[in-house]
Scaffold this active site. Structure first.
Site, short mmCIF file in Angstrom:
data_model
loop_
_atom_site.label_atom_id
_atom_site.label_comp_id
_atom_site.label_asym_id
_atom_site.label_seq_id
_atom_site.Cartn_x
_atom_site.Cartn_y
_atom_site.Cartn_z
N HIS A 73 0.82 -1.21 0.00
CA HIS A 73 0.00 0.00 0.00
C HIS A 73 0.85 1.26 0.00
O HIS A 73 2.01 1.25 0.42
CB HIS A 73 -0.93 0.00 1.21
CG HIS A 73 -2.04 -1.00 1.09
ND1 HIS A 73 -3.04 -1.10 2.02
CD2 HIS A 73 -2.31 -1.94 0.15
CE1 HIS A 73 -3.88 -2.05 1.65
NE2 HIS A 73 -3.45 -2.59 0.53
N GLU A 75 0.76 3.91 1.84
CA GLU A 75 1.21 4.35 3.16
C GLU A 75 2.47 3.60 3.58
O GLU A 75 3.43 4.19 4.08
CB GLU A 75 0.11 4.12 4.21
CG GLU A 75 -1.18 4.85 3.92
CD GLU A 75 -2.18 4.03 3.12
OE1 GLU A 75 -3.39 4.27 3.30
OE2 GLU A 75 -1.78 3.17 2.31
N CYS A 98 -6.16 1.36 5.63
CA CYS A 98 -6.69 0.10 6.15
C CYS A 98 -6.06 -0.21 7.52
O CYS A 98 -5.17 0.50 7.97
CB CYS A 98 -6.39 -1.04 5.18
SG CYS A 98 -4.63 -1.51 5.12
#
Length: 152
Positions: A73, A75, A98
């Protein structure tokens, strides 16, 4: 038009998202320190060395033939790409993180999340994410998306 800091850094996150080859969800992240200096950026994609042609990009029901077990992801990539300690930093993302990314955000010392979309807010992974973030004292706030036209 002069961009404020939120617009500027979300613009960087959105620009980073454009590097993603995911045909369904392009996510970008931009981490800034207390001095409003960019210290990390990332987008969702496969791990370094894993070919975009070798792994699936689909959302299918077959877990191993979907993107989910393979994609890193935005992030996580921004945290891994960081150039400095992330204590008290802020992360700008175009999609709310998430639960797995929330863990990384908390552990890295980031103290604020600025996001545009929370389209999965009723999913368990987001409910869990917000529960952990609240418990750890990481604040989050929604901002409006700013459209910046990129001329090709």
């Amino acid at each position: 038009m002069i961009l404020n800091w939120d617009e500027y850094f979300m613009g960087v996150a959105n620009l980073s998202a454009m590097r993603s080859k995911d045909p369904n969800t392009q996510v970008g992240a931009c981490i800034v320190n207390l001095d409003n200096r960019i210290v990390g950026i990332g987008y969702n994609g496969f791990p370094y060395g894993c070919s975009d042609e070798e792994f699936p990009w689909n959302n299918g029901d077959d877990f191993l033939e979907s993107k989910y077990p393979y994609v890193v992801h935005a992030e996580a990539n921004a945290i891994l790409n960081a150039t400095t300690n992330l204590i008290n930093c802020k992360i700008y993302v175009n999609l709310f993180p998430c639960n797995e990314c929330a863990k990384l955000i908390i552990q890295s010392g980031i103290k604020e999340i600025v996001y545009v979309s929370d389209k999965y807010k009723n999913k368990d992974i987001i409910v869990a994410s917000k529960r952990m973030l609240n418990s750890a004292g990481v604040s989050f706030r929604k901002v409006n998306e700013v459209k910046i036209e990129v001329v090709k």
